[in-house]
Design a protein around this motif. Structure first.
Motif, short mmCIF file in Angstrom:
data_model
loop_
_atom_site.label_atom_id
_atom_site.label_comp_id
_atom_site.label_asym_id
_atom_site.label_seq_id
_atom_site.Cartn_x
_atom_site.Cartn_y
_atom_site.Cartn_z
N GLY A 62 0.81 -1.21 0.00
CA GLY A 62 0.00 0.00 0.00
C GLY A 62 0.84 1.27 0.00
O GLY A 62 0.62 2.16 0.80
N GLY A 63 1.82 1.33 -0.88
CA GLY A 63 2.70 2.49 -0.93
C GLY A 63 4.05 2.16 -0.35
O GLY A 63 4.36 0.98 -0.13
N HIS A 71 -1.32 3.59 4.32
CA HIS A 71 -2.11 2.50 3.76
C HIS A 71 -1.47 1.13 4.01
O HIS A 71 -2.10 0.11 3.79
N ARG A 119 -3.46 -2.54 4.36
CA ARG A 119 -3.27 -3.41 3.20
C ARG A 119 -2.70 -4.76 3.61
O ARG A 119 -3.22 -5.81 3.24
#
Lengths: 208, 420
Positions: B176-177, B184, B188
């Motif tokens: 998530g990044g 995130h 995630r």
């Protein structure tokens, strides 16, 4: 007799219509498949998150003051008089001097700052150091751990994860798996405070 | 009562058709079962953990005035519940046991030749299960969000991102990044760890077992002499079920004891994440990769169609990838014309056995390289150990096997009919 004829005729009509019907169904299936694929790609793109820029995760800006990232004096400005000449280094974050925002929400902003005898640096490093104080990105270029160990005997910086060794005087990798040297951050002094004088001189973070 | 249900559900038909199915008994056959038990315990303890865990890194204040990520605080809360710390510890230990059991199960299948026709598909599914088990364990690692876990996961992120062309996207989607940093990431990883991977595991385990039932379990070698052409074993119900039940209870007793005596991953000792990274070591099943990463010098980097092939990719992806590919191709290279019903004795397949021992030694030597700094060993010494010791082990094993069993090989090759 009439009934049978009609059935026969219907069957013939049916067979004649078959290729058309098949083509229509295939076209419908194909369209549906393409539409599903495209829309799922469009929706799936949402899996890559949006990054919102805030002052806390901006890279170091010119004029930022370096503050302690760890220890008892965390979030207070680092004074050159606090740094022992010859190491060890201190971990630091840049802080906007006006808003007092510390840019610590981006791990790549982790810096290390240390003081060595001014004559010990090579010319390239000395150009962006100030009175023996030098600043580097603290993020190991190997896999992104923080270079957080000071090898007092060799006066080198060591990454605790896979043992990469960095030389602060020549800005190079001495040994270990790191593909690149740490990016230097130009600094200047304002009184005893250390101030960012420009952007990183190289790529920051794991170089993969 | 039984009749009432039987008339509606045909239980006795099920019993006659399925539950009377005979399964062979051998101590090495329980490894897969232990992996299954570990998975069941992981699901149950995992459900308990989800009820109080908060997948977020927003900052919360602890009573002592410190500010920590919410995930970290929620794990502290779980630890404070009655038996909370023990249940978390059981979850952690069971993950270790599951990885170990799946690996040992694979070794058993490998050295007994059970991957051959008709079981190639189940061998591939099994390899997939091993990979998924390890990935699932890894995605759970970051969830307590302590300093140690974050650093270990950060290294995993770096390795994932090192895959040329697609690595960046894979790492972004899975984490998530950028990890750490992105808010995130924990949600995630949490979703992947508690939902997607377990569902995939359940589906694949189900398929693995169905195929095993359909193809019938391989039988121990002695069954060929005792009851040729028949299945030598005990029925699933009641005998095999009783054994399974007892084994499950023993498994539970042992893991709860270990988990209670040795609390796994004490997050209070590691503390919340700081800008400093502690000297981390990955879990034991990653140590060999970690060791390889330690001995690959930074010069091992070249460009390939614009992408950088770096040491991380070579050590973290290519080396395990080659081993995985060799394992996946094995049943299609080492083939048997007839369907294999009986296990092969390791002593009668000396090449396979010696190579397996050599590969095991490669794992052990690479793991040793993970202690490079602690043991103060040089790259030259470690490279020698990693390359020479496995080959030596293979050769010595072959010589020993030949000395011990060479005469029986001659016998079986002299009269091939008897071997079939």
């Amino acid at each position: 007799m009439v009934m049978e004829d009609r059935e026969e005729a219907m069957r013939e009509a049916d067979e004649k219509a078959m290729p058309t019907r098949r083509a229509v169904l295939q076209a419908a299936l194909g369209t549906a498949a393409v539409a599903t694929l495209l829309s799922s790609l469009y929706v799936g793109a949402g899996l890559i998150p949006r990054v919102t820029k805030t002052p806390e995760n901006e890279p170091p800006q010119e004029g930022d003051i370096l503050v302690y990232a760890t220890g008892a004096k965390m979030n207070q400005p680092i004074l050159t008089s606090d740094l022992a000449e010859g190491g060890p280094f201190q971990l630091a974050f840049p802080m906007d001097p006006k808003t007092k925002v510390i840019r610590n929400k981006e791990p790549k902003n982790t810096l290390l700052v240390l003081k060595q005898p001014p004559g010990s640096y090579d010319a390239k490093v000395a150009a962006h150091a100030a009175q023996g104080v030098v600043c580097y990105s603290a993020i190991c270029t190997h896999l992104g751990c923080t270079v957080s160990l000071w090898d007092a005997a060799q006066k080198l910086m060591r990454c605790p994860c896979h043992g990469a060794l960095y030389d602060p005087r020549q800005d190079r990798v001495v040994s270990g798996p790191a593909p690149q040297a740490l990016a230097q951050l130009p600094i200047r002094l304002e009184g005893a405070q250390i101030v960012v004088a420009g952007a990183f001189l190289g790529p920051v973070g794991a170089q993969v | 009562m039984f009749q009432w249900f039987d008339e509606r559900l045909e239980i006795s038909r099920l019993y006659n058709k399925f539950l009377r199915k005979a399964f062979p008994v051998h101590h090495s056959f329980f490894l897969g079962e232990i992996a299954l038990f570990a998975f069941v315990v992981l699901v149950l303890t995992g459900i308990f953990l989800t009820l109080n865990y908060e997948p977020s890194i927003r900052e919360v204040n602890l009573p002592d005035g410190s500010t920590v990520p919410a995930a970290y605080a929620s794990v502290l809360y779980i630890d404070s519940l009655p038996f909370g710390a023990v249940i978390r510890s059981v979850h952690h230990w069971s993950a270790h046991i599951m990885v170990a059991a799946v690996f040992l199960h694979l070794l058993r299948v490998l050295i007994s030749g059970a991957y051959k026709k008709p079981r190639e598909l189940n061998w591939l599914i099994g390899l997939g299960l091993l990979g998924l088990t390890i990935v699932t364990a890894f995605t759970g690692y970051a969830l307590p969000y302590d300093n140690y876990a974050v650093t270990a996961t950060r290294i995993g992120y770096g390795i994932g991102a090192s895959i040329p062309f697609v690595g960046g996207a894979i790492a972004e989607i899975m984490f998530g990044g950028e990890f750490p940093g992105s808010t995130h990431s924990v949600p995630r990883l949490y979703s992947i760890h508690v939902l997607w991977l377990p569902l995939t595991l359940i589906a694949l385990i189900g398929l693995h077992l169905l195929i095993m039932v359909k193809q019938k379990h391989t039988q121990p070698k002695y069954a060929e002499k005792v009851a040729p052409g028949k299945i030598l074993g005990v029925p699933l119900y009641p005998q095999q079920s009783v054994m399974m039940g007892i084994l499950f209870l023993v498994y539970l007793a042992v893991t709860v004891f270990i988990a209670g005596a040795f609390i796994a991953h004490p997050i209070e000792a590691f503390g919340p994440p700081t800008p400093q990274t502690p000297a981390v070591k990955p879990d034991w099943y990653f140590l060999w990769i970690y060791g390889i990463l330690q001995v690959i010098p930074s010069e091992w980097q070249f460009r390939f169609f614009g992408a950088v092939i770096g040491p991380e990719f070579i050590g973290g992806v290519i080396v395990p990838g080659i081993l995985g590919a060799v394992a996946a191709l094995l049943p299609f290279v080492d083939v048997s014309k007839d369907k294999v019903r009986y296990l092969e004795l390791p002593s009668e397949h000396p090449v396979r056995t010696s190579v397996t021992l050599g590969v095991l030694m490669f794992f052990i030597m690479s793991t040793l390289a993970g202690y490079k700094i602690d043991l103060n060993l040089s790259n030259a010494v470690l490279w020698t150990l990693i390359l020479v010791v496995p080959v030596l082990t293979g050769v010595v094993s072959y010589i020993l096997l030949k000395a011990l069993y060479g005469r029986s090989w001659e016998r079986s090759s002299a009269e091939p009919q008897a071997a079939d």
